[in-house]
Structure formats: C-alpha cells, structure tokens
Motif scaffolding. Structure first.
Motif, PDB file in Angstrom:
ATOM      1  N   ILE A 179     -86.955 -34.987 -77.522  1.00 15.79           N
ATOM      2  CA  ILE A 179     -86.422 -34.177 -76.419  1.00 15.79           C
ATOM      3  C   ILE A 179     -85.961 -32.843 -76.983  1.00 15.79           C
ATOM      4  N   ILE A 239     -81.281 -35.928 -69.410  1.00 20.94           N
ATOM      5  CA  ILE A 239     -81.726 -36.785 -70.505  1.00 20.94           C
ATOM      6  C   ILE A 239     -81.995 -38.196 -69.960  1.00 20.94           C
ATOM      7  N   GLU A 240     -81.117 -38.662 -69.080  1.00 25.99           N
ATOM      8  CA  GLU A 240     -81.329 -39.972 -68.452  1.00 25.99           C
ATOM      9  C   GLU A 240     -82.608 -39.976 -67.624  1.00 25.99           C
ATOM     10  N   GLY A 273     -85.490 -40.437 -69.866  1.00 27.14           N
ATOM     11  CA  GLY A 273     -85.563 -41.845 -70.258  1.00 27.14           C
ATOM     12  C   GLY A 273     -86.213 -42.703 -69.182  1.00 27.14           C
ATOM     13  N   ASP A 305     -85.890 -46.359 -74.177  1.00 29.27           N
ATOM     14  CA  ASP A 305     -84.538 -46.542 -74.678  1.00 29.27           C
ATOM     15  C   ASP A 305     -84.205 -45.254 -75.434  1.00 29.27           C
ATOM     16  N   LEU A 306     -83.166 -44.562 -75.031  1.00 30.22           N
ATOM     17  CA  LEU A 306     -82.850 -43.255 -75.614  1.00 30.22           C
ATOM     18  C   LEU A 306     -82.041 -43.348 -76.903  1.00 30.22           C
ATOM     19  N   ARG A 307     -81.575 -44.532 -77.242  1.00 30.90           N
ATOM     20  CA  ARG A 307     -80.785 -44.670 -78.470  1.00 30.90           C
ATOM     21  C   ARG A 307     -81.632 -44.304 -79.682  1.00 30.90           C
ATOM     22  N   VAL A 348     -83.269 -41.556 -80.161  1.00 30.47           N
ATOM     23  CA  VAL A 348     -84.264 -40.508 -79.884  1.00 30.47           C
ATOM     24  C   VAL A 348     -83.677 -39.165 -80.306  1.00 30.47           C
ATOM     25  N   LEU A 367     -82.764 -35.490 -80.108  1.00 28.17           N
ATOM     26  CA  LEU A 367     -82.598 -34.426 -79.123  1.00 28.17           C
ATOM     27  C   LEU A 367     -82.285 -33.157 -79.908  1.00 28.17           C
ATOM     28  N   GLY A 374     -77.109 -35.377 -75.302  1.00 25.17           N
ATOM     29  CA  GLY A 374     -77.851 -36.437 -75.972  1.00 25.17           C
ATOM     30  C   GLY A 374     -76.952 -37.549 -76.479  1.00 25.17           C
ATOM     31  N   VAL A 393     -75.935 -40.522 -74.266  1.00 25.24           N
ATOM     32  CA  VAL A 393     -76.871 -41.623 -74.026  1.00 25.24           C
ATOM     33  C   VAL A 393     -77.420 -42.199 -75.330  1.00 25.24           C
ATOM     34  N   CYS A 399     -78.603 -40.545 -78.121  1.00 24.48           N
ATOM     35  CA  CYS A 399     -79.613 -39.801 -78.880  1.00 24.48           C
ATOM     36  C   CYS A 399     -79.067 -39.360 -80.237  1.00 24.48           C
TER      37      CYS A 399
END
Length: 178
Positions: free
Chosen positions: A5, A107-108, A111, A117-119, A121, A123, A134, A137, A139
C-alpha cells in the motif's frame, strides 16, 4: 498475496504544500514509476491510498483527479506493470469522515477489496499520518525520505518504522527479500 500500500503525493509523485491541482503538476519522483512496475511484474498487488482534500477545498475536480490517476496507470503500464487499486479520501480535515488518514478507513477498504489480512502488509508513506493509518490495522510502517519524509524524520516515529530513501529503494529491498 503480496500486497503493498502506497501513499501518493510525496511517495509516487512530487508533493506540494499548494496541492497537486492538475496533471501538469503531477510529476513522478525519479524511479517511482519503474519501482511500481517492477513490483507489479514480480507479482505484487499495488494499492494507493491518498488523502485528496483539494477536492473538498475546490482546488480541482474529480475529473482532474481521475486524469492524474490515468496518467499514473499509463506510465506504470509503459513499464509493463499496473496499479491494482487507487483509493482516495475526497474530504477536508474537518469533514468528520473515517477514510481520511490518519484514520484507517481507506486502508480497511483496500483490505476488503483484496480480501487481505493487513497485518504485516507494508504501508509506504512520507508522513506520520500515513504510518498511523497503517498501524491502526496492523500494517508495517515504512517511511520514505521523499516528499514530507525528511520533515517526518524530525518527529518521533512509531516503533518498528522502516526508513528508506525513496520508493525505488523500497522496491529493491522487497524484490531482493521476497
């Protein structure tokens, strides 16, 4: 899925305290378009999350913003890549929305779009508000020194923030380590 992202102004293109108000003012930073294309060709899903309060302020209209994003897509496409999603917040800072960074609404939405799953990821942004959106959530915050990045370095950064010179350096790292 390898999802990345990106903030737009100051990460992909030059930023201005007077806002980017036209396609003529939308100037890619050196190596940014090539970096996005290289990541895309390597299987990364590229999403952009950008505050665009210039819309609410009347500095440009939606057609102009869309033309900027068409130009981004065109340039990345010329290098064989693509941008998979562009999310923007059209609101001003006092509009009480949930999509304007540092809130995580955009950001959500990314996702949800990619069922991701944004964990963890990455940003990539040039300001604390990008990183905070970020982090909300899960990131991995990544600061680039372009745009407002140098100014942001003068402030305390969230724990665990990775710092790179520019988007091209981020891409080199991801391509070498993925």
């Amino acid at each position: 899925m390898k999802l990345l992202i990106l903030d737009r102004d100051g990460v992909i293109n030059q930023d201005s305290d007077d806002y980017i108000k036209s396609v003529a003012e939308w100037l890619p930073l050196p190596g940014a378009v090539e970096a996005i294309a290289a990541l895309s060709k390597a299987g990364w899903t590229i999403a952009v999350a950008t505050n665009q309060s210039g819309l609410a302020r009347g500095y440009f209209d939606l057609a102009t913003l869309e033309a900027m994003h068409v130009e981004l897509q065109r340039l990345v496409g010329e290098h064989g890549g693509r941008v998979d999603a562009i999310h923007y917040c059209p609101h001003g800072p006092d509009d009480d929305c949930t999509c304007r960074k540092p809130l995580p609404g955009m950001i959500e939405a990314i996702g949800r779009q990619f069922d991701a799953d944004l964990r963890g990821v990455w940003l990539v942004g040039d300001s604390l508000r990008d990183l905070e959106a970020g982090l909300a959530v899960g990131c991995q915050p990544v600061l680039v020194k372009t745009g407002k990045g140098e100014r942001s370095l003068a402030k305390p950064l969230p724990a665990g923030t990775l710092v790179f010179d520019d988007l091209a350096a981020v891409a080199r790292h991801l391509l070498q380590n993925s």
